[in-house]
Design an enzyme around this catalytic site. Sequence first.
Site, PDB file in Angstrom:
ATOM      1  N   CYS A  88      -1.853  -1.106  -6.923  1.00 35.60           N
ATOM      2  CA  CYS A  88      -2.666  -1.661  -5.847  1.00 35.60           C
ATOM      3  C   CYS A  88      -1.707  -1.773  -4.658  1.00 35.60           C
ATOM      4  O   CYS A  88      -0.604  -1.228  -4.706  1.00 35.60           O
ATOM      5  CB  CYS A  88      -3.301  -2.991  -6.246  1.00 35.60           C
ATOM      6  SG  CYS A  88      -2.130  -4.242  -6.798  1.00 35.60           S
ATOM      7  N   LYS A  89      -2.101  -2.462  -3.616  1.00 40.52           N
ATOM      8  CA  LYS A  89      -1.251  -2.495  -2.421  1.00 40.52           C
ATOM      9  C   LYS A  89       0.173  -2.967  -2.726  1.00 40.52           C
ATOM     10  O   LYS A  89       1.141  -2.289  -2.412  1.00 40.52           O
ATOM     11  CB  LYS A  89      -1.872  -3.375  -1.343  1.00 40.52           C
ATOM     12  CG  LYS A  89      -1.092  -3.378  -0.043  1.00 40.52           C
ATOM     13  CD  LYS A  89      -1.832  -4.145   1.049  1.00 40.52           C
ATOM     14  CE  LYS A  89      -1.221  -3.869   2.402  1.00 40.52           C
ATOM     15  NZ  LYS A  89      -0.095  -4.717   2.711  1.00 40.52           N
TER      16      LYS A  89
END
Length: 149
Positions: A88-89
């Site tokens: 994810c980020k």
Amino acid sequence: MLQLCEVSSSLLISNARSACSEELLQQEAVTLCINVSRQQPFPSAGAVAKLRVPVYDDPGEDLYAHFDRCADAIQTEAELGGRSLVYCKNGRSRSAAVCMAYLMKHRGMTLSEALQRLKTARRVVEPNLGFLSQLQRYEHELKRSRGPS
């Protein structure tokens, strides 16, 4: 520093920047990328299978709905001799929750064992409280479906 953190021989976790490094993907022989975000890019590696889980890092998001599909995709990839990268980020909350769901479903770990394994692999791991409560619910579901031991 760009790095993919090994959770198990067939599972890695990272942030989006590291996940988009073609060099790292090749080096770690990644065959499946699970992108647990709405806006982060996929690596451009054509040979890598891709799966998007469109959720924000928000405790109100329903990540639970994706646990089985992701856990099973990681397991299938492992059975084929491949390696999955979940990201994810920042590689802290969403991706960690998905990795934990896999460890609980296919490796028979408890929620606390799965969290410990993730923190050992990647120190910054910290699923938000909403995702943790969804993982608790998932743990109960898994126990129920396995029946009395």
